[in-house]
Design a protein around this motif. Structure first.
Motif, short mmCIF file in Angstrom:
data_model
loop_
_atom_site.label_atom_id
_atom_site.label_comp_id
_atom_site.label_asym_id
_atom_site.label_seq_id
_atom_site.Cartn_x
_atom_site.Cartn_y
_atom_site.Cartn_z
N GLY A 35 19.06 18.56 27.90
CA GLY A 35 18.18 19.55 28.49
C GLY A 35 18.62 19.83 29.90
N PRO A 36 18.04 20.86 30.53
CA PRO A 36 18.50 21.20 31.88
C PRO A 36 17.99 20.24 32.96
CG PRO A 36 16.74 22.68 31.18
CD PRO A 36 17.05 21.80 30.01
N TYR A 37 17.01 19.45 32.64
CA TYR A 37 16.34 18.68 33.70
C TYR A 37 16.72 17.21 33.74
CZ TYR A 37 13.59 22.92 33.91
OH TYR A 37 13.19 24.23 34.03
N ILE A 38 17.43 16.73 32.76
CA ILE A 38 17.87 15.33 32.78
C ILE A 38 19.39 15.32 32.82
CG2 ILE A 38 17.81 13.10 31.60
CD1 ILE A 38 15.03 14.13 32.49
N GLU A 39 19.93 14.57 33.77
CA GLU A 39 21.38 14.48 33.88
C GLU A 39 21.83 13.12 33.40
OE1 GLU A 39 22.88 15.84 37.60
OE2 GLU A 39 24.85 14.93 37.29
N LEU A 47 26.79 -1.53 33.11
CA LEU A 47 25.76 -1.34 34.12
C LEU A 47 25.14 0.04 33.92
CD1 LEU A 47 24.40 -2.29 36.82
CD2 LEU A 47 26.29 -1.17 38.01
N VAL A 48 23.82 0.08 33.84
CA VAL A 48 23.11 1.33 33.62
C VAL A 48 22.14 1.52 34.79
CG1 VAL A 48 21.57 2.61 32.06
CG2 VAL A 48 23.23 0.97 31.11
N ILE A 49 22.20 2.68 35.43
CA ILE A 49 21.33 2.94 36.58
C ILE A 49 20.52 4.21 36.31
CG2 ILE A 49 21.25 3.50 39.05
CD1 ILE A 49 23.94 2.00 39.33
N SER A 50 19.21 4.11 36.44
CA SER A 50 18.39 5.31 36.30
C SER A 50 17.60 5.54 37.58
CB SER A 50 17.42 5.18 35.11
OG SER A 50 16.56 4.08 35.29
N ALA A 51 17.34 6.82 37.85
CA ALA A 51 16.51 7.19 39.01
C ALA A 51 15.48 8.22 38.52
CB ALA A 51 17.38 7.76 40.13
N PRO A 52 14.27 7.76 38.22
CA PRO A 52 13.27 8.67 37.65
C PRO A 52 12.54 9.54 38.67
CG PRO A 52 12.40 6.43 37.74
CD PRO A 52 13.83 6.36 38.21
N HIS A 53 12.59 9.15 39.94
CA HIS A 53 11.73 9.82 40.93
C HIS A 53 12.50 10.51 42.04
CE1 HIS A 53 8.41 6.73 39.72
NE2 HIS A 53 8.47 7.73 38.89
N GLY A 54 13.79 10.79 41.82
CA GLY A 54 14.59 11.40 42.89
C GLY A 54 14.83 12.88 42.70
N LEU A 99 19.56 10.57 35.50
CA LEU A 99 18.75 11.11 36.60
C LEU A 99 17.73 12.10 36.07
CD1 LEU A 99 21.79 11.97 38.91
CD2 LEU A 99 20.31 9.97 39.13
N CYS A 100 16.50 11.95 36.51
CA CYS A 100 15.52 12.99 36.25
C CYS A 100 15.59 13.97 37.41
CB CYS A 100 14.10 12.44 36.12
SG CYS A 100 12.92 13.78 35.84
N ARG A 101 15.96 15.21 37.14
CA ARG A 101 16.13 16.19 38.22
C ARG A 101 14.84 16.97 38.48
NH1 ARG A 101 21.87 18.88 37.97
NH2 ARG A 101 21.26 19.22 40.12
N LEU A 102 13.84 16.76 37.64
CA LEU A 102 12.52 17.35 37.91
C LEU A 102 11.84 16.55 39.01
CD1 LEU A 102 11.09 18.03 34.34
CD2 LEU A 102 11.60 19.75 36.08
N LEU A 107 7.06 15.78 36.44
CA LEU A 107 7.29 14.77 35.40
C LEU A 107 7.52 13.42 36.06
CD1 LEU A 107 7.92 13.97 32.39
CD2 LEU A 107 10.32 14.54 32.88
N ASP A 108 6.89 12.38 35.52
CA ASP A 108 7.11 11.02 36.01
C ASP A 108 7.68 10.18 34.87
OD1 ASP A 108 7.06 8.42 36.89
OD2 ASP A 108 5.13 8.61 37.93
N CYS A 109 8.99 10.04 34.86
CA CYS A 109 9.65 9.34 33.74
C CYS A 109 9.38 7.85 33.72
CB CYS A 109 11.16 9.60 33.78
SG CYS A 109 11.60 11.23 33.16
N ASN A 110 8.77 7.31 34.77
CA ASN A 110 8.47 5.87 34.79
C ASN A 110 7.01 5.61 34.36
OD1 ASN A 110 9.15 3.14 35.19
ND2 ASN A 110 8.40 3.17 37.32
N ARG A 111 6.51 6.45 33.48
CA ARG A 111 5.17 6.28 32.90
C ARG A 111 5.26 6.58 31.41
NH1 ARG A 111 4.80 4.80 37.37
NH2 ARG A 111 3.18 5.17 38.94
N GLU A 112 4.26 6.14 30.63
CA GLU A 112 4.27 6.53 29.22
C GLU A 112 4.04 8.05 29.15
OE1 GLU A 112 1.23 7.54 27.82
OE2 GLU A 112 0.28 7.14 29.76
N ILE A 113 4.39 8.63 28.01
CA ILE A 113 4.55 10.10 27.95
C ILE A 113 3.28 10.87 28.31
CG2 ILE A 113 4.10 10.24 25.44
CD1 ILE A 113 6.39 12.42 25.40
N LYS A 114 2.13 10.32 27.98
CA LYS A 114 0.89 11.06 28.21
C LYS A 114 0.66 11.29 29.71
CE LYS A 114 -3.77 11.10 26.35
NZ LYS A 114 -4.86 10.32 26.90
#
Ligand code: ZN
Length: 304
Positions: A35-39, A47-54, A99-102, A107-114
């Motif tokens: 999708g356009p919003y997740i890189e 090693l896996v690095i995620s940044a949900p809030h940047g 990376l979450c680019r939103l 969107l807060d990817c560090n929460r359950e979907i609801k």
């Protein structure tokens, strides 16, 4: 006619060439299908690095979230990219980066979907993409390397200015003595690494080769670490959130996870600070943490 049209055509091209989305960023883009919003940037290291809030993007068709936290973790996207570049320079290999680019207000990817997407279909799709990419990276790491480390990268501005490492233990649990805290190992996000590592659980958490100790030695005080075992009563501390619970090894698998909450001043605030931190983090993981706990230095897999 052409004399007038040509500059008009040229202008958008020039604007594109000098826009902040540089050629470098474009070549970092994941293969088609995302999708356009997740890189998703594939890697070659365990090693896996995620940044949900940047993220920065605030598309109008996704309503602002109501009720939850909506503050961005400033420059964590840039930190993840700086860390990736540093690994490439040092080892020739790269971590997997998601990376979450939103912006977090969307969107807060560090929460359950609801709570994360609040029912918006576009936000929900991005949430699913984000977690599917982490799971894809995890499956590759487990298959190619047997085991690996997951870092969920965040930022906080708690007044102590420490790096808060989250293993899914609360501040009170971190204050337990060695015997009592050892009994908690099975409920942490490093459950599998504890079994794999020759170090005791206490040493993995706050001993000489704990991530806290290794970063302490580089001038970044961590909690937990040998200097600060636990936050004092009343001090704010993040023990690890949804990402760390879901993608670490608490519930199975061999990708162990740590939530890394970085202070702003001295770590995230300027490009040189981010690069200094990336250097220190890369060095301790490559030369000390991986050899001590995974039994091998952190480097790309050699062809058989
Ligand atoms: Zn965060």
């Amino acid at each position: 006619m052409f004399a007038h049209r040509f500059p008009l055509l040229l202008f958008p091209l020039l604007a594109l060439a000098f826009s902040p989305v540089s050629a470098k960023e474009k070549e970092d883009k994941a293969p088609a299908g995302q999708g356009p919003y997740i890189e998703y940037i594939p890697g070659t290291l365990p090693l896996v690095i995620s940044a949900p809030h940047g993220g920065y993007l605030k598309p109008g068709d996704i309503p602002d979230r109501i009720g939850g936290k909506v503050e961005q973790d400033s420059f964590t996207q840039e930190m993840a990219r700086a860390i990736r570049e540093e690994f490439q320079k040092r080892t020739g290999g790269t971590p997997y980066v998601i990376l979450c680019r939103l912006h977090r207000v969307k969107l807060d990817c560090n929460r359950e979907i609801k709570e994360a997407a609040q029912g918006n279909p576009t936000a929900e799709k991005s949430w699913r993409d984000y977690h599917a990419f982490i799971e894809k990276a995890k499956a590759e790491v487990e298959q190619k390397f047997g085991a690996g480390l997951y870092i969920d990268l965040h930022g906080q501005r708690h007044e102590q200015g420490r790096i808060e490492l989250g293993y899914l233990l609360s501040g009170q649990e971190l204050a337990l003595d060695d015997d009592a805290i050892t009994k908690q190992a099975g409920k942490t996000s490093v459950r599998e690494l504890d079994q794999r590592s020759p170090a005791s659980f206490v040493d993995l958490l706050r001993g000489e080769v704990s991530l806290g100790a290794l970063l302490d030695a580089k001038g970044y005080t961590c909690v937990p670490g040998p200097t600060v075992h636990a936050p004092a009563e009343g001090e704010l501390y993040f023990p690890g959130g949804y990402d760390t619970q879901i993608h670490g090894s608490r519930d199975g698998g061999t990708l162990s996870g740590i939530q890394m909450e970085c202070p702003f001043v001295g770590v995230r605030d300027t490009k040189p600070h981010r690069e200094n931190f990336a250097k220190a983090f890369c060095e301790v993981l490559t030369t000390q943490y991986f050899p001590a706990h995974f039994g091998k230095p952190l480097g790309p897999q050699k062809a058989p």
